[in-house]
Design a protein around this motif. Structure first.
Motif, mmCIF file in Angstrom:
data_model
loop_
_atom_site.group_PDB
_atom_site.id
_atom_site.type_symbol
_atom_site.label_atom_id
_atom_site.label_comp_id
_atom_site.label_asym_id
_atom_site.label_seq_id
_atom_site.Cartn_x
_atom_site.Cartn_y
_atom_site.Cartn_z
ATOM 1 N N ARG A 16 71.612 25.821 -11.216
ATOM 2 C CA ARG A 16 72.007 26.114 -9.851
ATOM 3 C C ARG A 16 72.539 27.537 -9.742
ATOM 4 N N MET A 18 75.557 28.118 -8.860
ATOM 5 C CA MET A 18 77.001 28.042 -9.151
ATOM 6 C C MET A 18 77.216 27.461 -10.538
ATOM 7 N N ASP A 51 72.025 21.553 -0.730
ATOM 8 C CA ASP A 51 72.450 22.939 -0.915
ATOM 9 C C ASP A 51 73.683 23.013 -1.812
ATOM 10 N N ASP A 52 73.777 24.103 -2.569
ATOM 11 C CA ASP A 52 74.884 24.280 -3.500
ATOM 12 C C ASP A 52 76.264 24.190 -2.835
ATOM 13 N N PRO A 53 76.509 24.849 -1.689
ATOM 14 C CA PRO A 53 77.846 24.737 -1.083
ATOM 15 C C PRO A 53 78.221 23.293 -0.724
ATOM 16 N N GLU A 54 77.230 22.543 -0.273
ATOM 17 C CA GLU A 54 77.457 21.139 0.048
ATOM 18 C C GLU A 54 77.797 20.346 -1.221
ATOM 19 N N PHE A 56 78.977 21.511 -4.028
ATOM 20 C CA PHE A 56 80.271 21.987 -4.515
ATOM 21 C C PHE A 56 81.405 21.262 -3.785
ATOM 22 N N ALA A 57 81.299 21.162 -2.460
ATOM 23 C CA ALA A 57 82.346 20.498 -1.673
ATOM 24 C C ALA A 57 82.492 19.027 -2.072
ATOM 25 N N HIS A 62 86.427 18.335 -1.698
ATOM 26 C CA HIS A 62 86.770 18.936 -0.409
ATOM 27 C C HIS A 62 86.175 18.158 0.757
#
Length: 83
Positions: A16, A18, A51-54, A56-57, A62
């Protein structure tokens, strides 16, 4: 052919943008993949489409994934990491 049927392609998809996700996905595929049910493997395939931000959360706590199957897979991965 889905990712779950081709482990080398699956490993590649686990890389990924991240590092935090890489350190979750790569060991999980190496150590736990073969023990998953067919449905869990399909759910993991779908998880990798997010998606990576999703992701990650979800993994950092989060946010909670609203998709029940994907949330279960997130929990399986997190529980595996804690062991």
């Amino acid at each position: 052919m889905s990712l779950s049927e081709n482990k080398p392609r699956l490993r590649w998809a686990c890389r990924r943008g991240m590092l935090e996700l890489d350190v979750l996905f790569m060991p999980f595929v190496e150590e736990a993949w073969d023990d998953l049910t067919k449905q869990q493997k399909q759910d993991f395939d779908r998880l990798l489409e997010c998606d990576d931000p999703e992701l990650f959360a979800w993994f950092m706590g989060h946010e909670e994934c609203k998709d029940e199957a994907l949330n279960a897979m997130v929990q399986i991965i997190l529980n595996r990491v804690k062991v």
